[in-house]
Design an enzyme around this catalytic site. Sequence first.
Site, PDB file in Angstrom:
ATOM      1  NE  ARG A 160      -7.441   2.540 -11.996  1.00  0.00           N
ATOM      2  CZ  ARG A 160      -6.574   3.042 -11.107  1.00  0.00           C
ATOM      3  NH1 ARG A 160      -6.517   4.364 -10.905  1.00  0.00           N
ATOM      4  NH2 ARG A 160      -5.755   2.261 -10.432  1.00  0.00           N
ATOM      5  CG  ASP A 216      -4.530   7.408  -1.139  1.00  0.00           C
ATOM      6  OD1 ASP A 216      -3.374   7.018  -0.901  1.00  0.00           O
ATOM      7  OD2 ASP A 216      -5.030   7.389  -2.270  1.00  0.00           O
ATOM      8  NE  ARG A 271      -4.606  11.313  -0.936  1.00  0.00           N
ATOM      9  CZ  ARG A 271      -5.638  11.614  -1.732  1.00  0.00           C
ATOM     10  NH1 ARG A 271      -6.618  12.386  -1.290  1.00  0.00           N
ATOM     11  NH2 ARG A 271      -5.711  11.146  -2.958  1.00  0.00           N
TER      12      ARG A 271
HETATM   13  C1  S3P Z   1      -3.924   4.614  -6.602  1.00  0.00           C
HETATM   14  C2  S3P Z   1      -3.472   3.600  -5.807  1.00  0.00           C
HETATM   15  C3  S3P Z   1      -2.857   3.824  -4.498  1.00  0.00           C
HETATM   16  C4  S3P Z   1      -3.183   5.205  -3.942  1.00  0.00           C
HETATM   17  C5  S3P Z   1      -3.008   6.288  -4.975  1.00  0.00           C
HETATM   18  C6  S3P Z   1      -3.892   6.031  -6.177  1.00  0.00           C
HETATM   19  C7  S3P Z   1      -4.494   4.287  -7.930  1.00  0.00           C
HETATM   20  O1  S3P Z   1      -1.457   3.755  -4.654  1.00  0.00           O
HETATM   21  O2  S3P Z   1      -2.392   5.480  -2.809  1.00  0.00           O
HETATM   22  O3  S3P Z   1      -3.348   7.547  -4.427  1.00  0.00           O
HETATM   23  O4  S3P Z   1      -5.120   5.158  -8.549  1.00  0.00           O
HETATM   24  O5  S3P Z   1      -4.330   3.143  -8.356  1.00  0.00           O
HETATM   25  P1  S3P Z   1      -0.670   2.331  -4.612  1.00  0.00           P
HETATM   26  O6  S3P Z   1      -1.109   1.539  -5.760  1.00  0.00           O
HETATM   27  O7  S3P Z   1       0.772   2.725  -4.716  1.00  0.00           O
HETATM   28  O8  S3P Z   1      -0.998   1.731  -3.292  1.00  0.00           O
END
Ligand code: S3P
Length: 429
Positions: free
Chosen positions: A28, A316, A389
């Site tokens: 981000r 995660d 992971r």
């Molecule tokens: C993430 C959101 C999660 C997570 C991924 C990173 C993010 O995924 O599992 O590792 O940075 O917004 P989902 O939005 O598919 O749940």
Amino acid sequence: MSHVQFEYTSPRLEGEVIVPGDKSISHRSIIFGSISHGITKISNFLDGEDCHRTIDAFREMGVQIEKEGSSVLVHGNGLEGLKKPAGAFDFGNSGTTTRLMLGLLSGLPFETKIFGDASLTKRPMDRVVTPLREMGAAIHGQEDGKYLPITVHGGALKGITYRLPVKSAQVKSAVLLAGLVAEGETVVQEDTETRNHTEVMLQAFGADLKQKKEGIVVTNKGKLTACDVEVPGDISSAAFFLAAGAIVPGSTVTLKNVGLNASRTGILDVVKQMGAAITVSNERTTGGEKIGDLTIKYTALKGTTVEGEVIPRLIDEIPILALLATQAEGKTVIKDAEELKVKETDRIEAVCQNLTTLGANITPTEDGMIIEGPTRLTGGTISSYMDHRIAMMGVIAALVSESPVKMDEKDSINISYPTFFDDLEAILQ
Ligand code: S3P
């Protein structure tokens, strides 16, 4: 195929680990820095492969992004400064890059093409394509835009009100990013809170985004201005050493500067519920994100049930939590986690298959798994499923296995934790 072998005789973990930057926040920071005006300085940026996909995407659209010492500098010229890239974007293994960029690219005045690796090509994109089309985006891809490769014909968008049908921060973020250019208000509603880094950081960059009664509301009225970002340590990376400290007899491990945003700390709630001895110290807030140090000591654990609102807060961490549960007394039930099936691999299958091979008593279910513990793991030959992971879970499992754990590869760990083995080595006694 040659396997890598992990063997640790009577290990004990003691010491401090400074876990690398948070993957979600690192992505981000590049995206928002690139679309704002001015120079964004990012410290503790995660130097992993996924985050480099996001950097490459913006460089290809003309944004100057450079390293300065241990920081990354992003020279943003606003959304209007982005140029059509010469070729297609290769987003590799990165779901976050793909889903967030789909939201952004939908509102830009040019056409882009996206592809990825074998894992990413199997992951569902319709979850973002559906709301983006509702906003007016023209997106074409395999199986009507369900899968990559995808072509986005960016253009004018209009705001919508969207209730998330899946518990996904990536979907929420894609819609909010499209909302930054859309005409009128874009409202995102979620039944269960998912990680809120997009909202926190967009506000810090000056976007017109508010958490209101009706949901998260964003418009195109804010002017995004560069903002320094200190990326907290990734709790999802810290979780591997947190679990290791909890299950390897005699261990005490401190994890420094870990992000403690409440939308991410489900793992702490659950391991405490299981009886783990965790203390949090040096708490502070930076850029709206809470950070602190975690200390964990080995202690006996008991099984628990993990379900409902906590699931997105530790999604995660479920692979490493499952390993931890194999060492806890009694039954651990993980439910409501069907999202695991559409991660880098089907993590219900990968976790259950690998832990069964290593001698655990674990049963997959439709939306999670059931683990009966404690079991002394035997060791054996497993696969990483090319999932970072799953690979790290395999290495930590070797610390509590009687015989070596052999795995088909370990390089996938570079996706999110390139210094994993150095950090393990540093605390291994
Ligand atoms: C993430 C959101 C999660 C997570 C991924 C990173 C993010 O995924 O599992 O590792 O940075 O917004 P989902 O939005 O598919 O749940």
